[in-house]
Design a protein around this motif. Structure first.
Motif, PDB file in Angstrom:
ATOM      1  N   ILE A 195      10.348  -4.069  -0.015  1.00 26.56           N
ATOM      2  CA  ILE A 195       9.624  -4.233  -1.292  1.00 26.56           C
ATOM      3  C   ILE A 195       9.733  -3.489  -2.314  1.00 26.56           C
ATOM      4  CG2 ILE A 195       7.169  -4.575  -2.194  1.00 26.56           C
ATOM      5  CD1 ILE A 195       6.539  -6.139   0.454  1.00 26.56           C
ATOM      6  N   ILE A 196       9.895  -3.547  -3.544  1.00 28.19           N
ATOM      7  CA  ILE A 196      10.084  -2.466  -4.761  1.00 28.19           C
ATOM      8  C   ILE A 196       9.503  -2.546  -5.494  1.00 28.19           C
ATOM      9  CG2 ILE A 196      12.791  -2.030  -3.981  1.00 28.19           C
ATOM     10  CD1 ILE A 196      13.383  -3.878  -6.417  1.00 28.19           C
ATOM     11  N   GLY A 197       8.528  -3.649  -5.621  1.00 35.15           N
ATOM     12  CA  GLY A 197       7.560  -3.736  -6.631  1.00 35.15           C
ATOM     13  C   GLY A 197       6.499  -4.816  -6.465  1.00 35.15           C
TER      14      GLY A 197
ATOM     15  N   ARG B  81       0.730  -1.250   0.021  1.00 36.14           N
ATOM     16  CA  ARG B  81       0.009   0.005   0.037  1.00 36.14           C
ATOM     17  C   ARG B  81       0.612   1.218   0.052  1.00 36.14           C
ATOM     18  NH1 ARG B  81      -3.249  -2.429   3.875  1.00 36.14           N
ATOM     19  NH2 ARG B  81      -5.394  -3.204   2.785  1.00 36.14           N
ATOM     20  N   THR B  82       1.747   1.296   0.813  1.00 41.18           N
ATOM     21  CA  THR B  82       2.806   2.357   0.911  1.00 41.18           C
ATOM     22  C   THR B  82       3.477   2.643  -0.262  1.00 41.18           C
ATOM     23  OG1 THR B  82       3.193   1.762   3.220  1.00 41.18           O
ATOM     24  CG2 THR B  82       4.757   3.363   2.188  1.00 41.18           C
ATOM     25  N   LEU B  83       3.998   1.364  -1.006  1.00 37.91           N
ATOM     26  CA  LEU B  83       4.646   1.817  -2.437  1.00 37.91           C
ATOM     27  C   LEU B  83       3.820   2.204  -3.412  1.00 37.91           C
ATOM     28  CD1 LEU B  83       6.999   1.446  -4.248  1.00 37.91           C
ATOM     29  CD2 LEU B  83       6.398  -1.064  -4.418  1.00 37.91           C
ATOM     30  N   ASP B  84       2.341   1.682  -3.344  1.00 35.51           N
ATOM     31  CA  ASP B  84       1.447   2.089  -4.327  1.00 35.51           C
ATOM     32  C   ASP B  84       1.068   3.615  -4.086  1.00 35.51           C
ATOM     33  OD1 ASP B  84      -0.614   1.253  -6.421  1.00 35.51           O
ATOM     34  OD2 ASP B  84      -1.899   2.176  -4.656  1.00 35.51           O
ATOM     35  N   GLY B  85       0.871   3.932  -2.943  1.00 32.79           N
ATOM     36  CA  GLY B  85       0.631   5.375  -2.450  1.00 32.79           C
ATOM     37  C   GLY B  85       1.968   6.223  -3.209  1.00 32.79           C
TER      38      GLY B  85
ATOM     39  N   VAL C  60       6.598  -0.878 -10.223  1.00 30.52           N
ATOM     40  CA  VAL C  60       8.021  -0.751  -9.727  1.00 30.52           C
ATOM     41  C   VAL C  60       8.221   0.455  -9.260  1.00 30.52           C
ATOM     42  CG1 VAL C  60      10.297  -1.306 -10.131  1.00 30.52           C
ATOM     43  CG2 VAL C  60       8.544  -2.792 -11.164  1.00 30.52           C
ATOM     44  N   ASP C  61       8.998   0.489  -7.901  1.00 27.98           N
ATOM     45  CA  ASP C  61       9.495   1.758  -7.446  1.00 27.98           C
ATOM     46  C   ASP C  61      10.206   2.548  -8.433  1.00 27.98           C
ATOM     47  OD1 ASP C  61      10.913   3.522  -5.770  1.00 27.98           O
ATOM     48  OD2 ASP C  61      11.048   2.367  -4.001  1.00 27.98           O
TER      49      ASP C  61
END
Ligand code: COA
Length: 154
Positions: A66-68, A19-23, A92-93
């Protein structure tokens, strides 16, 4: 420094990190409905009542971070449509792009499909999205001959 990228199935406890990465990604990138897709999947993935997170969902990890991620949905031939795994979100980040992480995520889905005898992988793109088009083509996907998408503006 070990920059090895590991792709593995999504687990319940990944939901917040995804969720954080997606945000971070949604801020700069496209689809207005992206957040709803991702959130719907992550609520499922977070459902501790399920023994496992949903099939066909993967994360890419580098140095424990988590980068992707890739979230797909198995559609099973309803109304005669072909059975297949539909990629609902792959991201992907921004700092880790163009290093093959996205392709690795798609390859993992393809391998899982082979094991489960799921014959096809589908992705629906916005028309004119050249970057996503170039990405999915590089992952071996071509314009589908088996699904036509129709729409009517209301
Ligand atoms: C699309 C996305 C997932 C690609 O992730 P990535 O890890 O950078 O992709 P890869 O490094 O595996 O790229 C594989 C190939 O795809 C193509 N590609 C990837 N990003 C591209 C871009 N921005 N423009 C053009 N081609 C691109 C290239 O052919 C690339 O190979 P190359 O780097 O050797 O030229 C990433 O850019 C992203 O998260 N974008 C925002 C969300 C999104 O648009 N998702 C896609 C919906 S299908």
């Amino acid at each position: 420094m070990n920059d090895e990228v590991i792709v593995r199935p999504l687990r319940h406890e990944d939901a917040d990190a995804v969720r954080t990465l997606d945000g971070r990604i949604v801020g700069a990138d496209r689809s207005r409905t992206w957040d709803r897709y991702v959130d719907r999947f992550l609520r499922l993935a977070d459902g501790k009542a399920l023994p496992e997170a949903p099939w066909g969902c993967f994360v890419a990890e580098s140095r424990g971070r988590i980068i992707g991620f890739l979230l797909s949905e198995l559609r099973g031939g309803e109304y005669g449509l072909p059975r297949g795994a539909w990629i609902m979100a792959v991201a992907v980040d921004p700092k880790a792009r163009r290093r093959g992480v996205g392709r690795k995520l798609v390859d993992e889905l393809v391998n899982s499909c082979r094991q489960r005898r799921v014959p096809d992988v589908f992705a629906a793109l916005l028309p004119g999205d050249g970057e996503a088009g170039s990405f999915v083509r590089s992952c071996g996907l071509d314009p589908s001959k088996s699904v036509a998408i129709f729409s009517r503006t209301v």
